[in-house]
Design a protein around this motif. Sequence first.
Motif, PDB file in Angstrom:
ATOM      1  N   ALA A  70       0.778  -1.175   0.002  1.00 14.90           N
ATOM      2  CA  ALA A  70      -0.028   0.250   0.059  1.00 14.90           C
ATOM      3  C   ALA A  70       0.944   1.053  -0.169  1.00 14.90           C
ATOM      4  O   ALA A  70       2.215   1.242   0.254  1.00 14.90           O
ATOM      5  CB  ALA A  70      -0.933   0.076   1.411  1.00 14.90           C
ATOM      6  N   VAL A  71       0.497   2.363  -0.269  1.00 19.01           N
ATOM      7  CA  VAL A  71       1.011   3.706  -0.293  1.00 19.01           C
ATOM      8  C   VAL A  71       0.041   4.370   0.678  1.00 19.01           C
ATOM      9  O   VAL A  71      -1.240   4.726   0.287  1.00 19.01           O
ATOM     10  CB  VAL A  71       1.198   4.377  -1.670  1.00 19.01           C
ATOM     11  N   ARG A  72       0.706   4.989   1.795  1.00 18.52           N
ATOM     12  CA  ARG A  72      -0.027   5.681   2.708  1.00 18.52           C
ATOM     13  C   ARG A  72       0.541   7.073   3.255  1.00 18.52           C
ATOM     14  O   ARG A  72       1.832   6.846   3.188  1.00 18.52           O
ATOM     15  CB  ARG A  72      -0.255   4.732   4.069  1.00 18.52           C
ATOM     16  N   ASP A  73      -0.117   7.903   3.427  1.00 12.50           N
ATOM     17  CA  ASP A  73       0.175   9.230   3.713  1.00 12.50           C
ATOM     18  C   ASP A  73       0.335   9.142   5.196  1.00 12.50           C
ATOM     19  O   ASP A  73      -0.581   8.958   6.082  1.00 12.50           O
ATOM     20  CB  ASP A  73      -0.699  10.153   3.414  1.00 12.50           C
ATOM     21  N   THR A  74       1.580   9.243   5.802  1.00  8.61           N
ATOM     22  CA  THR A  74       1.729   9.087   7.430  1.00  8.61           C
ATOM     23  C   THR A  74       1.283  10.288   8.169  1.00  8.61           C
ATOM     24  O   THR A  74       0.993  10.134   9.340  1.00  8.61           O
ATOM     25  CB  THR A  74       3.196   8.710   7.620  1.00  8.61           C
ATOM     26  N   VAL A  75       0.910  11.368   7.335  1.00  7.34           N
ATOM     27  CA  VAL A  75       0.350  12.562   8.131  1.00  7.34           C
ATOM     28  C   VAL A  75      -1.073  12.479   8.272  1.00  7.34           C
ATOM     29  O   VAL A  75      -1.570  12.610   9.391  1.00  7.34           O
ATOM     30  CB  VAL A  75       0.868  13.723   7.281  1.00  7.34           C
ATOM     31  N   SER A  76      -1.735  12.288   7.170  1.00  3.80           N
ATOM     32  CA  SER A  76      -3.285  12.145   7.377  1.00  3.80           C
ATOM     33  C   SER A  76      -3.840  10.875   7.497  1.00  3.80           C
ATOM     34  O   SER A  76      -4.792  10.697   7.712  1.00  3.80           O
ATOM     35  CB  SER A  76      -3.821  12.688   6.043  1.00  3.80           C
ATOM     36  N   ASP A  77      -2.741   9.597   7.391  1.00  2.92           N
ATOM     37  CA  ASP A  77      -3.039   8.300   7.624  1.00  2.92           C
ATOM     38  C   ASP A  77      -4.019   7.709   6.237  1.00  2.92           C
ATOM     39  O   ASP A  77      -4.876   6.727   6.572  1.00  2.92           O
ATOM     40  CB  ASP A  77      -3.868   7.848   9.198  1.00  2.92           C
ATOM     41  N   LYS A  78      -3.923   8.567   5.517  1.00  2.00           N
ATOM     42  CA  LYS A  78      -5.027   8.270   4.069  1.00  2.00           C
ATOM     43  C   LYS A  78      -4.487   7.311   3.232  1.00  2.00           C
ATOM     44  O   LYS A  78      -2.969   7.543   2.985  1.00  2.00           O
ATOM     45  CB  LYS A  78      -5.234   9.251   3.780  1.00  2.00           C
ATOM     46  N   PHE A  79      -4.874   6.245   2.842  1.00  2.00           N
ATOM     47  CA  PHE A  79      -4.254   4.941   1.757  1.00  2.00           C
ATOM     48  C   PHE A  79      -4.643   5.489   0.437  1.00  2.00           C
ATOM     49  O   PHE A  79      -5.643   5.863   0.211  1.00  2.00           O
ATOM     50  CB  PHE A  79      -5.017   3.768   2.048  1.00  2.00           C
ATOM     51  N   LEU A  80      -3.500   5.897  -0.064  1.00  2.00           N
ATOM     52  CA  LEU A  80      -3.853   6.409  -1.586  1.00  2.00           C
ATOM     53  C   LEU A  80      -3.978   5.339  -2.792  1.00  2.00           C
ATOM     54  O   LEU A  80      -4.835   5.326  -3.757  1.00  2.00           O
ATOM     55  CB  LEU A  80      -2.477   7.070  -2.150  1.00  2.00           C
ATOM     56  N   THR A  81      -3.301   4.215  -2.610  1.00  2.00           N
ATOM     57  CA  THR A  81      -3.661   2.975  -3.177  1.00  2.00           C
ATOM     58  C   THR A  81      -2.943   1.806  -2.545  1.00  2.00           C
ATOM     59  O   THR A  81      -2.223   1.818  -1.615  1.00  2.00           O
ATOM     60  CB  THR A  81      -2.769   3.174  -4.585  1.00  2.00           C
ATOM     61  N   THR A  82      -3.601   0.688  -2.927  1.00  2.00           N
ATOM     62  CA  THR A  82      -3.107  -0.728  -2.725  1.00  2.00           C
ATOM     63  C   THR A  82      -2.645  -1.460  -3.787  1.00  2.00           C
ATOM     64  O   THR A  82      -3.152  -1.427  -4.776  1.00  2.00           O
ATOM     65  CB  THR A  82      -4.081  -1.524  -1.753  1.00  2.00           C
ATOM     66  N   TYR A  83      -1.769  -2.291  -3.736  1.00  2.00           N
ATOM     67  CA  TYR A  83      -1.534  -3.211  -4.997  1.00  2.00           C
ATOM     68  C   TYR A  83      -0.952  -4.387  -4.433  1.00  2.00           C
ATOM     69  O   TYR A  83      -0.511  -4.772  -3.406  1.00  2.00           O
ATOM     70  CB  TYR A  83      -0.529  -2.599  -5.800  1.00  2.00           C
ATOM     71  N   GLU A  84      -0.976  -5.574  -5.387  1.00  2.00           N
ATOM     72  CA  GLU A  84      -0.539  -6.846  -5.090  1.00  2.00           C
ATOM     73  C   GLU A  84       1.069  -7.009  -4.825  1.00  2.00           C
ATOM     74  O   GLU A  84       1.751  -6.218  -5.385  1.00  2.00           O
ATOM     75  CB  GLU A  84      -0.729  -7.877  -6.204  1.00  2.00           C
ATOM     76  N   ALA A  85       1.180  -7.956  -3.981  1.00  2.00           N
ATOM     77  CA  ALA A  85       2.684  -7.917  -3.479  1.00  2.00           C
ATOM     78  C   ALA A  85       3.429  -8.850  -4.804  1.00  2.00           C
ATOM     79  O   ALA A  85       2.955  -9.168  -5.654  1.00  2.00           O
ATOM     80  CB  ALA A  85       2.960  -8.962  -2.408  1.00  2.00           C
ATOM     81  N   GLY A  86       4.592  -8.094  -5.064  1.00  2.00           N
ATOM     82  CA  GLY A  86       5.418  -8.453  -6.126  1.00  2.00           C
ATOM     83  C   GLY A  86       5.381  -7.453  -7.657  1.00  2.00           C
ATOM     84  O   GLY A  86       5.980  -7.616  -8.274  1.00  2.00           O
ATOM     85  N   ALA A  87       4.132  -6.648  -7.311  1.00  2.00           N
ATOM     86  CA  ALA A  87       4.015  -5.773  -8.566  1.00  2.00           C
ATOM     87  C   ALA A  87       4.892  -4.719  -8.318  1.00  2.00           C
ATOM     88  O   ALA A  87       5.319  -4.236  -7.241  1.00  2.00           O
ATOM     89  CB  ALA A  87       2.470  -5.272  -8.360  1.00  2.00           C
ATOM     90  N   PRO A  88       5.184  -3.849  -9.272  1.00  2.00           N
ATOM     91  CA  PRO A  88       6.208  -2.590  -9.200  1.00  2.00           C
ATOM     92  C   PRO A  88       5.475  -1.596  -8.314  1.00  2.00           C
ATOM     93  O   PRO A  88       4.229  -1.600  -8.280  1.00  2.00           O
ATOM     94  CB  PRO A  88       6.366  -2.164 -10.624  1.00  2.00           C
ATOM     95  N   ARG A  89       6.195  -0.654  -7.890  1.00  2.00           N
ATOM     96  CA  ARG A  89       5.865   0.448  -7.010  1.00  2.00           C
ATOM     97  C   ARG A  89       5.201   1.356  -7.831  1.00  2.00           C
ATOM     98  O   ARG A  89       5.679   1.619  -9.158  1.00  2.00           O
ATOM     99  CB  ARG A  89       6.995   1.120  -6.323  1.00  2.00           C
ATOM    100  N   PRO A  90       4.139   1.954  -7.501  1.00  2.00           N
ATOM    101  CA  PRO A  90       3.352   2.951  -8.322  1.00  2.00           C
ATOM    102  C   PRO A  90       4.260   4.085  -8.114  1.00  2.00           C
ATOM    103  O   PRO A  90       4.927   4.469  -7.392  1.00  2.00           O
ATOM    104  CB  PRO A  90       1.955   3.165  -7.575  1.00  2.00           C
ATOM    105  N   ASP A  91       3.950   4.863  -9.221  1.00  2.00           N
ATOM    106  CA  ASP A  91       4.686   6.265  -9.131  1.00  2.00           C
ATOM    107  C   ASP A  91       4.022   7.237  -8.179  1.00  2.00           C
ATOM    108  O   ASP A  91       2.915   7.579  -8.195  1.00  2.00           O
ATOM    109  CB  ASP A  91       4.798   6.748 -10.558  1.00  2.00           C
ATOM    110  N   LEU A  92       4.928   7.818  -7.260  1.00  2.00           N
ATOM    111  CA  LEU A  92       4.254   8.537  -6.343  1.00  2.00           C
ATOM    112  C   LEU A  92       4.096   9.893  -6.804  1.00  2.00           C
ATOM    113  O   LEU A  92       2.991  10.630  -6.395  1.00  2.00           O
ATOM    114  CB  LEU A  92       5.547   8.970  -5.218  1.00  2.00           C
ATOM    115  N   SER A  93       4.578  10.403  -8.021  1.00  2.00           N
ATOM    116  CA  SER A  93       3.966  11.912  -8.511  1.00  2.00           C
ATOM    117  C   SER A  93       2.675  11.768  -9.245  1.00  2.00           C
ATOM    118  O   SER A  93       2.031  12.651  -8.902  1.00  2.00           O
ATOM    119  CB  SER A  93       4.823  12.296  -9.780  1.00  2.00           C
ATOM    120  N   SER A  94       2.206  10.355  -9.259  1.00  2.00           N
ATOM    121  CA  SER A  94       0.982  10.644  -9.968  1.00  2.00           C
ATOM    122  C   SER A  94      -0.070  10.408  -8.830  1.00  2.00           C
ATOM    123  O   SER A  94      -1.239  10.870  -8.761  1.00  2.00           O
ATOM    124  CB  SER A  94       0.602   9.285 -11.117  1.00  2.00           C
ATOM    125  N   LEU A  95       0.280   9.955  -7.621  1.00  2.00           N
ATOM    126  CA  LEU A  95      -0.482   9.780  -6.601  1.00  2.00           C
ATOM    127  C   LEU A  95      -0.712  11.042  -5.594  1.00  2.00           C
ATOM    128  O   LEU A  95      -1.522  11.138  -4.932  1.00  2.00           O
ATOM    129  CB  LEU A  95       0.278   8.686  -5.445  1.00  2.00           C
TER     130      LEU A  95
END
Length: 100
Positions: A70-95
Amino acid sequence: MLLIHCPYCNESLPELEFTYASEAHIARPANPSETTDEEWAEYLFMRSNTKGLLYERWRHFHGCGRFFNAVRDTVSDKFLTTYEAGAPRPDLSSLTERLK
């Protein structure tokens, strides 16, 4: 209550269904018995503790039992996206657009 989306079950469920499993995309030792105590301690305990967006591993403990990332914002505790283990990291600039 936080809702977390399991990419395997394709459901968004309460956080009580899930367990946190550390940072994602960490290089794990190939053979722990060949690491020094310092290297093993570094792997087990030292994390980036980032303020902002962080790649994390989670487990759908009370559901399918599978690990996912998952990609989570540690300040707001908001989950931006989740993805399957083994998949490449999503681009943070788009998130980051989702935070605005």
